[in-house]
Design a protein around this motif. Structure first.
Motif, PDB file in Angstrom:
ATOM      1  N   ASN A  10      12.283 -16.036 -16.249  1.00 51.98           N
ATOM      2  CA  ASN A  10      13.605 -16.176 -15.645  1.00 51.98           C
ATOM      3  C   ASN A  10      14.507 -17.130 -16.428  1.00 51.98           C
ATOM      4  O   ASN A  10      15.730 -17.001 -16.388  1.00 51.98           O
ATOM      5  CB  ASN A  10      13.486 -16.632 -14.196  1.00 51.98           C
ATOM      6  N   ASN A  11      13.899 -18.084 -17.148  1.00 53.41           N
ATOM      7  CA  ASN A  11      14.660 -19.073 -17.916  1.00 53.41           C
ATOM      8  C   ASN A  11      14.654 -18.795 -19.421  1.00 53.41           C
ATOM      9  O   ASN A  11      15.113 -19.646 -20.189  1.00 53.41           O
ATOM     10  CB  ASN A  11      14.110 -20.475 -17.658  1.00 53.41           C
ATOM     11  N   ASN A  12      14.102 -17.644 -19.835  1.00 51.50           N
ATOM     12  CA  ASN A  12      13.984 -17.327 -21.270  1.00 51.50           C
ATOM     13  C   ASN A  12      13.347 -18.495 -22.025  1.00 51.50           C
ATOM     14  O   ASN A  12      13.834 -18.923 -23.065  1.00 51.50           O
ATOM     15  CB  ASN A  12      15.339 -17.002 -21.887  1.00 51.50           C
ATOM     16  N   GLU A  13      12.236 -18.989 -21.501  1.00 49.59           N
ATOM     17  CA  GLU A  13      11.569 -20.152 -22.074  1.00 49.59           C
ATOM     18  C   GLU A  13      10.237 -19.754 -22.701  1.00 49.59           C
ATOM     19  O   GLU A  13       9.446 -19.028 -22.097  1.00 49.59           O
ATOM     20  CB  GLU A  13      11.333 -21.202 -20.981  1.00 49.59           C
ATOM     21  N   GLU A  14      10.003 -20.239 -23.918  1.00 51.47           N
ATOM     22  CA  GLU A  14       8.736 -19.958 -24.582  1.00 51.47           C
ATOM     23  C   GLU A  14       7.587 -20.644 -23.845  1.00 51.47           C
ATOM     24  O   GLU A  14       7.785 -21.676 -23.198  1.00 51.47           O
ATOM     25  CB  GLU A  14       8.766 -20.435 -26.031  1.00 51.47           C
ATOM     26  N   ILE A  15       6.412 -20.055 -23.974  1.00 53.21           N
ATOM     27  CA  ILE A  15       5.204 -20.626 -23.394  1.00 53.21           C
ATOM     28  C   ILE A  15       4.169 -20.812 -24.508  1.00 53.21           C
ATOM     29  O   ILE A  15       4.205 -20.126 -25.527  1.00 53.21           O
ATOM     30  CB  ILE A  15       4.614 -19.735 -22.274  1.00 53.21           C
ATOM     31  N   SER A  16       3.263 -21.746 -24.294  1.00 52.66           N
ATOM     32  CA  SER A  16       2.120 -21.897 -25.194  1.00 52.66           C
ATOM     33  C   SER A  16       0.866 -21.735 -24.341  1.00 52.66           C
ATOM     34  O   SER A  16       0.848 -22.077 -23.160  1.00 52.66           O
ATOM     35  CB  SER A  16       2.142 -23.255 -25.902  1.00 52.66           C
ATOM     36  N   GLU A  69       1.382 -23.701 -20.889  1.00 50.88           N
ATOM     37  CA  GLU A  69       2.424 -24.703 -20.758  1.00 50.88           C
ATOM     38  C   GLU A  69       3.771 -24.082 -21.081  1.00 50.88           C
ATOM     39  O   GLU A  69       3.863 -23.232 -21.976  1.00 50.88           O
ATOM     40  CB  GLU A  69       2.188 -25.874 -21.715  1.00 50.88           C
ATOM     41  N   LEU A  70       4.796 -24.483 -20.364  1.00 48.17           N
ATOM     42  CA  LEU A  70       6.161 -24.124 -20.716  1.00 48.17           C
ATOM     43  C   LEU A  70       6.597 -25.107 -21.787  1.00 48.17           C
ATOM     44  O   LEU A  70       6.422 -26.315 -21.623  1.00 48.17           O
ATOM     45  CB  LEU A  70       7.078 -24.189 -19.498  1.00 48.17           C
ATOM     46  N   THR A  71       7.149 -24.612 -22.882  1.00 52.14           N
ATOM     47  CA  THR A  71       7.453 -25.481 -24.023  1.00 52.14           C
ATOM     48  C   THR A  71       8.765 -26.236 -23.883  1.00 52.14           C
ATOM     49  O   THR A  71       8.988 -27.197 -24.598  1.00 52.14           O
ATOM     50  CB  THR A  71       7.514 -24.663 -25.332  1.00 52.14           C
TER      51      THR A  71
END
Length: 96
Positions: A10-16, A69-71
């Motif tokens: 929803n936030n266009n956020e990369e994840i690791s 984790e959200l980066t």
């Protein structure tokens, strides 16, 4: 974990995360239920190891993901080749 993936989409956020023993960084594109009934993540990998070199698109079983984790790093451009309505999913919780 699903809630974190949905928030990242929803936030266009990369994840690791770690998958198949390999650390990865990816742009999550869709998460939902596969045709086989498993929770799955469709993502475009931007960093980390690959089982198949040169293979940026991944379909990951959520239960096999660890250390998610959200980066905090947002991506502005939808990954090349992404299409909504993922045919690999019978139910989609969230998608770009």
């Amino acid at each position: 974990m699903i809630e974190s993936i949905i928030r990242a989409i929803n936030n266009n956020e990369e994840i690791s995360f770690v998958y198949s023993g390999l650390p990865r960084v990816a742009q999550p594109c869709a998460v939902g239920i596969s045709r086989a009934g498993n929770e799955i993540l469709r993502c475009f990998q931007t960093e980390g190891g690959h089982i198949t070199p040169g293979h940026e698109w991944d379909l990951c079983t959520v239960a096999k993901i660890s250390n998610l984790e959200l980066t905090g790093k947002q991506f502005q451009v939808i990954p090349h080749g992404y299409k909504q309505g993922d045919r690999g999913m019978r139910r989609i919780y969230a998608q770009l």
